[in-house]
Write a protein that holds these residues in place. Sequence first.
Motif, PDB file in Angstrom:
ATOM      1  N   SER A 107     -21.855  11.575 -30.106  1.00 53.88           N
ATOM      2  CA  SER A 107     -21.251  13.741 -29.697  1.00 53.88           C
ATOM      3  C   SER A 107     -19.933  13.480 -30.716  1.00 53.88           C
ATOM      4  O   SER A 107     -20.413  15.176 -31.210  1.00 53.88           O
ATOM      5  CB  SER A 107     -20.696  12.780 -28.761  1.00 53.88           C
ATOM      6  N   LYS A 108     -19.274  13.122 -31.437  1.00 55.13           N
ATOM      7  CA  LYS A 108     -18.472  13.344 -32.681  1.00 55.13           C
ATOM      8  C   LYS A 108     -18.665  13.993 -34.078  1.00 55.13           C
ATOM      9  O   LYS A 108     -18.572  15.259 -34.031  1.00 55.13           O
ATOM     10  CB  LYS A 108     -17.506  12.124 -33.138  1.00 55.13           C
ATOM     11  N   ALA A 137     -19.689  18.269 -34.210  1.00 54.92           N
ATOM     12  CA  ALA A 137     -18.579  19.351 -34.043  1.00 54.92           C
ATOM     13  C   ALA A 137     -19.114  20.193 -35.303  1.00 54.92           C
ATOM     14  O   ALA A 137     -19.466  20.141 -36.178  1.00 54.92           O
ATOM     15  CB  ALA A 137     -17.083  18.577 -34.343  1.00 54.92           C
ATOM     16  N   GLU A 170     -23.978   9.616 -35.789  1.00 56.10           N
ATOM     17  CA  GLU A 170     -22.252   9.735 -35.735  1.00 56.10           C
ATOM     18  C   GLU A 170     -22.626  10.000 -33.581  1.00 56.10           C
ATOM     19  O   GLU A 170     -21.263   9.658 -33.819  1.00 56.10           O
ATOM     20  CB  GLU A 170     -21.831  11.142 -36.100  1.00 56.10           C
TER      21      GLU A 170
END
Length: 70
Positions: free
Chosen positions: A54-55, A58, A52
Motif C-alpha cells: 500500500s505504501k 503514494a 511495496e
Amino acid sequence: MNIHKNARLTPLRREEMALAVIEGGFSKAHAARTYGVSAKIVARWVERYKAEGSKGMADRSSRPTVMPGL
C-alpha cells in the motif's frame, strides 16, 4: 492528503486497480479501460504494489535524485 494535480487515480484507487489485476479479476487491458489509464500504467502500479504494498501507491516526485553539473 496532497494529491498530484494531474493524477488520474488516487492512491486508494491505484491500490484497488492493482488488487483487481493481482487477484485475477481483471486483465491489465480491462483494468486500463475501466480506470481510464494505459495498460503500461496499470503494469507499473501492479509491480509497485507487489514490491511495496500500500505504501508504494503514494505519489512520488519526478525530480531526479542526482543532478549532474550542479
